[in-house]
Write an enzyme that holds these catalytic residues in place. Structure first.
Site, mmCIF file in Angstrom:
data_model
loop_
_atom_site.group_PDB
_atom_site.id
_atom_site.type_symbol
_atom_site.label_atom_id
_atom_site.label_comp_id
_atom_site.label_asym_id
_atom_site.label_seq_id
_atom_site.Cartn_x
_atom_site.Cartn_y
_atom_site.Cartn_z
ATOM 1 N N TRP A 92 -23.432 13.907 94.339
ATOM 2 C CA TRP A 92 -23.895 12.556 94.680
ATOM 3 C C TRP A 92 -24.637 11.926 93.515
ATOM 4 C CZ3 TRP A 92 -21.534 11.057 98.830
ATOM 5 C CH2 TRP A 92 -21.320 11.920 99.906
ATOM 6 N N ASN A 98 -17.375 -2.116 114.818
ATOM 7 C CA ASN A 98 -17.027 -0.732 114.522
ATOM 8 C C ASN A 98 -16.104 -0.585 113.316
ATOM 9 O OD1 ASN A 98 -16.914 2.187 115.294
ATOM 10 N ND2 ASN A 98 -14.752 1.699 115.471
ATOM 11 N N GLU A 100 -12.994 6.073 123.905
ATOM 12 C CA GLU A 100 -14.157 5.744 123.072
ATOM 13 C C GLU A 100 -15.448 6.204 123.737
ATOM 14 O OE1 GLU A 100 -14.354 4.475 119.895
ATOM 15 O OE2 GLU A 100 -12.220 4.900 119.945
ATOM 16 N N TRP A 146 -15.648 9.671 122.751
ATOM 17 C CA TRP A 146 -16.202 9.924 121.417
ATOM 18 C C TRP A 146 -17.725 10.046 121.475
ATOM 19 C CZ3 TRP A 146 -14.752 11.567 116.806
ATOM 20 C CH2 TRP A 146 -13.403 11.522 116.463
ATOM 21 N N TRP A 154 -21.671 9.165 110.646
ATOM 22 C CA TRP A 154 -21.845 9.214 109.194
ATOM 23 C C TRP A 154 -21.219 10.473 108.603
ATOM 24 C CZ3 TRP A 154 -22.595 5.807 105.594
ATOM 25 C CH2 TRP A 154 -23.139 4.563 105.940
ATOM 26 N N TRP A 173 -24.588 10.231 102.222
ATOM 27 C CA TRP A 173 -24.496 9.595 103.540
ATOM 28 C C TRP A 173 -25.842 9.507 104.240
ATOM 29 C CZ3 TRP A 173 -25.763 12.424 107.933
ATOM 30 C CH2 TRP A 173 -25.747 13.824 107.831
#
Length: 474
Positions: A302, A337, A271, A274, A378, A355
């Site tokens: 959208w 998370n 993590e 990441w 996102w 987004w």
């Protein structure tokens, strides 16, 4: 000690331990520690309100830790630095590097200007385990998929730097006649919505290290599976501390690694990986916060529904798992998370809202708002980023709640008006019979909203929208 005077420019490294630039400066110079609030160069990426709340308290802590030898300024950093250099006859300037595109551009210009004036500038890595340009594929191109980035790139690269001891702060200077008071930075909101957030956080270097230590001692052994359950204490909650540099990723890496190796520790380290991957994406794609990495999504149909957006922002969608997450965000400045993925999926897929709306709301509300992580995450949940979740992976907030909040503890904490509802209907109160709602003292549409979209229908609509992209691609 030579008669050298140096500036240490604090940025996203608000700590004394394991601070490479501060450590080096303090070894051979009289050091003037400074912080400059730069709202001029950041443009649309000026800090959000939650970040400013955190920064205020973090600077206050750092000021005390430096024996009140922290000088504060506001405005253009180059002008501020040149003024200080002139008044103090500064020989050297030290800082730890930042990686946002606007900061890279600004810092490059500042370094060039200071060096042209005969000032030595020394910069260090105090924020990342591996700097982005050091992790590339064999052909020199950046990785686009996380697993090879981390397993082949990071873990086969040079080991992260071992944390440094505390800098020697005994020979520090102060600019008391020109330094601003902390209140003059105007970081605290005029409407004091931030007050309840204080009880959730222990902001500052000592609080950061304690939170990490508590997690290593009590939470990490259940991390791999336990991190999915938002009511359980099996996540670290260190991201805001790392973002503001009260804690370095190196401290987290080695404190965890020194516990040995098992699936939980390895997963926690991945993590941290990441976060590195997000910084790599931002470095090699400076438009990451604004442009889809997968350009086919530029044509995505959208919708533009302000009412639905506001309902999502306020935690009033009528879908409990989504609303609980959005209310947690508002009350604490953070969100678990697993729930971030649920609310993100709901926004871009069930509501078909771009987004960017989510990215902007999180930017303002998160105490750990980080340009690289926020943008990459996102894009991941929207399906348009690097190594993104497939667009057709649509989180069902009802089944997610049933699976990861089986006792309803998380939902009931943030949506107390549903506390009397039996768990059978807690995740989808619109399915509860009228007599059950009456017994729970709930009138849908009054005490708690009716859902703003029907989950199954909105899922089908999202899949149709995605299919339209594939047709255009063909």
């Amino acid at each position: 000690m030579e008669n050298i005077k140096a500036i240490h420019w604090f940025r996203q490294d608000l700590r004394i331990a394991d601070n490479p630039a501060l450590f080096e400066a303090s070894k051979h110079a009289e050091v003037l520690p400074i912080y400059i609030l730069d709202d001029q160069n950041s443009g649309e990426f000026s800090m959000g309100e939650a970040s400013r709340f955190w920064l205020h308290n973090s600077l206050d802590d750092l000021y005390k830790n430096l024996n009140q030898n922290l000088s504060l300024y506001k405005g253009d950093p180059l002008e501020t630095l040149l003024d200080i250099i002139n008044r103090f006859k500064i020989d050297e300037v030290y800082w730890n590097r930042c990686y946002e595109p606007w900061r890279i551009k600004r810092d490059t210009q500042i370094k060039s200007k200071l060096e042209s004036k005969g000032v030595l500038v020394k910069t260090f890595n105090g924020s990342l385990l591996w700097e982005p340009w050091t992790i590339k594929k064999d052909d020199g191109s950046p990785y686009k998929v996380f697993t090879p980035f981390y397993r082949k790139g990071c873990l086969n690269s040079k080991e992260p730097r071992i944390p440094l001891p505390n800098a020697d702060i005994s020979n520090y200077l102060s600019d008391k006649n020109h330094s601003l008071e902390l209140s003059e930075l105007s970081l605290i909101p005029s409407v004091r919505w931030d007050i309840p957030m204080h009880s959730f956080w222990n902001i500052g270097e000592a609080g950061a290290y304690k939170r990490l230590s508590d997690f290593i001692n009590k939470g990490i052994q259940h991390y791999k599976e336990g991190r999915n359950f938002p009511s359980k204490p099996f996540v670290s909650r260190i991201s805001p501390h790392i973002h503001f540099g009260e804690l370095s990723p190196n401290q987290a890496w080695y404190l965890a690694k020194n516990q040995g190796s098992n699936k939980n520790i390895d997963h926690f380290l991945s993590e941290l990986g990441w976060r590195e991957f997000s910084y790599s994406q931002l470095y090699f794609n400076p438009d990451l916060p604004r442009k889809n990495l997968q350009t086919k999504f530029d044509q995505f149909p959208w919708e533009n529904n302000l009412d639905n957006l506001i309902a999502w922002q306020k935690g009033k969608t009528g879908v409990p798992m989504v609303d609980a997450g959005m209310r947690e965000l508002w009350q604490t400045g953070s969100m678990h998370n697993r729930v971030r993925m649920i609310v993100g999926s709901f926004l871009v897929k069930n509501l078909l809202l771009n987004w960017h709306h989510g990215e902007r709301w999180f930017w303002n509300c998160l105490v750990d708002a980080d340009l690289a992580s926020n943008s990459a995450s996102w894009q991941w949940v929207a399906g348009c980023g690097a190594d993104a979740a497939p667009y057709f992976r649509i989180f069902n907030p009802v089944t997610q709640g049933e699976k990861f909040d089986p006792d309803g503890e998380y939902i009931k904490k943030y949506i107390p008006e549903l506390s009397n509802l039996p768990n059978k209907y807690l995740y989808s109160p619109w399915e509860a019979p009228k007599e059950v709602l009456t017994e729970a003292n709930i009138v849908l549409g009054k005490d708690y909203p009716k859902p703003i979209v029907e989950l199954k229908a909105s899922r089908e609509r999202a899949l149709e929208a995605f299919k339209s992209l594939k047709k255009e691609e063909a």
